[in-house]
Design a protein around this motif. Structure first.
Motif, PDB file in Angstrom:
ATOM      1  N   ASP A 161      16.281 -22.955  17.687  1.00  0.00           N
ATOM      2  CA  ASP A 161      16.245 -24.156  18.609  1.00  0.00           C
ATOM      3  C   ASP A 161      15.306 -25.220  18.235  1.00  0.00           C
ATOM      4  OD1 ASP A 161      18.856 -23.596  19.882  1.00  0.00           O
ATOM      5  OD2 ASP A 161      17.832 -22.139  21.333  1.00  0.00           O
ATOM      6  N   SER A 162      14.239 -24.694  17.674  1.00  0.00           N
ATOM      7  CA  SER A 162      12.988 -25.655  17.527  1.00  0.00           C
ATOM      8  C   SER A 162      12.371 -25.449  16.026  1.00  0.00           C
ATOM      9  CB  SER A 162      12.033 -25.462  18.383  1.00  0.00           C
ATOM     10  OG  SER A 162      11.430 -24.122  18.524  1.00  0.00           O
ATOM     11  N   PRO A 163      11.996 -26.393  15.502  1.00  0.00           N
ATOM     12  CA  PRO A 163      11.396 -26.375  14.069  1.00  0.00           C
ATOM     13  C   PRO A 163      10.083 -25.222  14.291  1.00  0.00           C
ATOM     14  CG  PRO A 163      11.297 -28.643  14.884  1.00  0.00           C
ATOM     15  CD  PRO A 163      11.812 -27.808  16.071  1.00  0.00           C
ATOM     16  N   LEU A 164       9.951 -24.834  13.142  1.00  0.00           N
ATOM     17  CA  LEU A 164       8.451 -24.031  12.874  1.00  0.00           C
ATOM     18  C   LEU A 164       8.164 -24.292  11.800  1.00  0.00           C
ATOM     19  CD1 LEU A 164       7.274 -21.631  14.340  1.00  0.00           C
ATOM     20  CD2 LEU A 164       8.610 -19.977  13.055  1.00  0.00           C
ATOM     21  N   VAL A 165       7.898 -23.836  10.635  1.00  0.00           N
ATOM     22  CA  VAL A 165       7.543 -24.377   9.319  1.00  0.00           C
ATOM     23  C   VAL A 165       8.687 -24.976   8.934  1.00  0.00           C
ATOM     24  CG1 VAL A 165       6.790 -23.350   6.964  1.00  0.00           C
ATOM     25  CG2 VAL A 165       6.024 -22.343   8.827  1.00  0.00           C
ATOM     26  N   GLY A 166       9.839 -24.430   8.582  1.00  0.00           N
ATOM     27  CA  GLY A 166      11.007 -25.218   8.589  1.00  0.00           C
ATOM     28  C   GLY A 166      11.996 -25.629   9.593  1.00  0.00           C
ATOM     29  N   PRO A 167      13.069 -26.289   9.414  1.00  0.00           N
ATOM     30  CA  PRO A 167      13.745 -26.885  10.522  1.00  0.00           C
ATOM     31  C   PRO A 167      14.342 -25.661  11.176  1.00  0.00           C
ATOM     32  CG  PRO A 167      14.980 -27.132   8.472  1.00  0.00           C
ATOM     33  CD  PRO A 167      13.664 -26.435   7.846  1.00  0.00           C
ATOM     34  N   ALA A 168      14.769 -26.050  12.654  1.00  0.00           N
ATOM     35  CA  ALA A 168      15.670 -25.004  13.243  1.00  0.00           C
ATOM     36  C   ALA A 168      17.167 -24.807  12.685  1.00  0.00           C
ATOM     37  CB  ALA A 168      15.914 -25.685  14.710  1.00  0.00           C
ATOM     38  N   PHE A 169      17.372 -23.688  12.898  1.00  0.00           N
ATOM     39  CA  PHE A 169      18.659 -23.452  12.266  1.00  0.00           C
ATOM     40  C   PHE A 169      19.858 -24.164  13.088  1.00  0.00           C
ATOM     41  CE2 PHE A 169      16.689 -18.885  11.954  1.00  0.00           C
ATOM     42  CZ  PHE A 169      16.900 -18.915  10.299  1.00  0.00           C
ATOM     43  N   VAL A 170      19.615 -24.605  14.398  1.00  0.00           N
ATOM     44  CA  VAL A 170      20.910 -25.366  14.925  1.00  0.00           C
ATOM     45  C   VAL A 170      20.719 -26.669  14.093  1.00  0.00           C
ATOM     46  CG1 VAL A 170      21.086 -24.280  17.109  1.00  0.00           C
ATOM     47  CG2 VAL A 170      19.092 -26.202  16.711  1.00  0.00           C
ATOM     48  N   GLU A 171      19.518 -27.267  13.738  1.00  0.00           N
ATOM     49  CA  GLU A 171      19.638 -28.722  13.111  1.00  0.00           C
ATOM     50  C   GLU A 171      20.084 -28.391  11.586  1.00  0.00           C
ATOM     51  OE1 GLU A 171      18.594 -31.524  14.317  1.00  0.00           O
ATOM     52  OE2 GLU A 171      18.470 -30.462  16.105  1.00  0.00           O
ATOM     53  N   GLY A 222      16.308 -21.674  -2.955  1.00  0.00           N
ATOM     54  CA  GLY A 222      15.302 -22.562  -2.222  1.00  0.00           C
ATOM     55  C   GLY A 222      15.620 -23.911  -2.365  1.00  0.00           C
ATOM     56  N   GLY A 223      14.485 -24.644  -2.177  1.00  0.00           N
ATOM     57  CA  GLY A 223      14.587 -26.115  -2.179  1.00  0.00           C
ATOM     58  C   GLY A 223      13.586 -26.953  -1.684  1.00  0.00           C
ATOM     59  N   SER A 224      13.472 -28.165  -1.992  1.00  0.00           N
ATOM     60  CA  SER A 224      12.669 -29.156  -1.395  1.00  0.00           C
ATOM     61  C   SER A 224      13.114 -30.583  -1.188  1.00  0.00           C
ATOM     62  CB  SER A 224      11.426 -29.148  -2.331  1.00  0.00           C
ATOM     63  OG  SER A 224      11.457 -29.813  -3.465  1.00  0.00           O
ATOM     64  N   GLY A 225      12.532 -31.225  -0.140  1.00  0.00           N
ATOM     65  CA  GLY A 225      12.754 -32.771  -0.105  1.00  0.00           C
ATOM     66  C   GLY A 225      13.816 -32.994   0.771  1.00  0.00           C
ATOM     67  N   VAL A 226      14.903 -31.945   1.552  1.00  0.00           N
ATOM     68  CA  VAL A 226      15.766 -32.244   2.510  1.00  0.00           C
ATOM     69  C   VAL A 226      15.139 -32.591   3.649  1.00  0.00           C
ATOM     70  CG1 VAL A 226      18.114 -31.474   3.250  1.00  0.00           C
ATOM     71  CG2 VAL A 226      17.275 -30.962   0.997  1.00  0.00           C
ATOM     72  N   TRP A 227      14.165 -31.521   3.977  1.00  0.00           N
ATOM     73  CA  TRP A 227      13.630 -31.399   5.348  1.00  0.00           C
ATOM     74  C   TRP A 227      12.120 -31.923   5.371  1.00  0.00           C
ATOM     75  CZ3 TRP A 227      16.893 -31.004   9.090  1.00  0.00           C
ATOM     76  CH2 TRP A 227      18.195 -30.534   9.043  1.00  0.00           C
ATOM     77  N   GLY A 228      11.721 -32.469   4.385  1.00  0.00           N
ATOM     78  CA  GLY A 228      10.250 -32.986   4.667  1.00  0.00           C
ATOM     79  C   GLY A 228       9.558 -32.583   3.189  1.00  0.00           C
ATOM     80  N   SER A 229       8.166 -32.383   3.207  1.00  0.00           N
ATOM     81  CA  SER A 229       7.575 -32.100   2.027  1.00  0.00           C
ATOM     82  C   SER A 229       7.204 -30.571   1.848  1.00  0.00           C
ATOM     83  CB  SER A 229       6.238 -32.947   2.081  1.00  0.00           C
ATOM     84  OG  SER A 229       5.372 -32.285   3.026  1.00  0.00           O
ATOM     85  N   ILE A 230       7.451 -29.787   2.686  1.00  0.00           N
ATOM     86  CA  ILE A 230       7.445 -28.357   2.519  1.00  0.00           C
ATOM     87  C   ILE A 230       8.453 -27.626   1.941  1.00  0.00           C
ATOM     88  CG2 ILE A 230       6.807 -26.062   3.809  1.00  0.00           C
ATOM     89  CD1 ILE A 230       5.532 -27.876   6.052  1.00  0.00           C
ATOM     90  N   PRO A 231       8.257 -27.020   0.642  1.00  0.00           N
ATOM     91  CA  PRO A 231       9.447 -26.277   0.228  1.00  0.00           C
ATOM     92  C   PRO A 231       9.979 -25.090   0.669  1.00  0.00           C
ATOM     93  CG  PRO A 231       7.664 -25.981  -1.236  1.00  0.00           C
ATOM     94  CD  PRO A 231       7.137 -26.942   0.062  1.00  0.00           C
ATOM     95  N   MET A 232      11.035 -24.931   0.498  1.00  0.00           N
ATOM     96  CA  MET A 232      11.596 -23.349   0.990  1.00  0.00           C
ATOM     97  C   MET A 232      11.872 -22.557  -0.186  1.00  0.00           C
ATOM     98  SD  MET A 232      15.075 -22.255   2.913  1.00  0.00           S
ATOM     99  CE  MET A 232      16.231 -20.772   2.063  1.00  0.00           C
ATOM    100  N   PRO A 233      11.036 -21.518  -0.483  1.00  0.00           N
ATOM    101  CA  PRO A 233      11.084 -20.654  -1.651  1.00  0.00           C
ATOM    102  C   PRO A 233      12.374 -20.187  -1.969  1.00  0.00           C
ATOM    103  CG  PRO A 233       9.612 -19.626  -0.059  1.00  0.00           C
ATOM    104  CD  PRO A 233      10.141 -21.040   0.587  1.00  0.00           C
TER     105      PRO A 233
END
Length: 80
Positions: A18-28, A47-58
């Motif tokens: 329900d809340s962001p951590l390093v990446g977005p919350a699952f509900v978001e 993985g990817g980057s740029g959808v939720w900010g500058s921290i990429p998901m590996p």
């Protein structure tokens, strides 16, 4: 099943329900990508980057079956 997979594959190290951590919350993620199971499978595996900010998901090392189960749960609204 999806909640167990999130723990097994350590998704919860970077994502909360329900809340962001390093990446977005699952509900978001679920709100933004409702019904987009194939898209979410690709993002989980590759993985990817740029959808939720500058921290990429590996890219993640998990089976297509597990990624699909998680993606279906997200695409259906991430109910818990």
């Amino acid at each position: 099943v999806a909640l167990d997979l999130l723990k097994t594959h350590q998704c919860v190290m970077c994502h909360n329900i329900d809340s962001p951590l390093v990446g977005p919350a699952f509900v978001e993620v679920a709100k933004k990508h409702t019904g987009k199971t194939p898209y979410l499978v690709g993002k989980i595996i590759n993985g990817g980057s740029g959808v939720w900010g500058s921290i990429p998901m590996p890219a993640q090392s998990l089976s297509v079956e597990d990624a699909t189960a998680i993606a279906r749960w997200l695409a259906a609204g991430a109910k818990h």
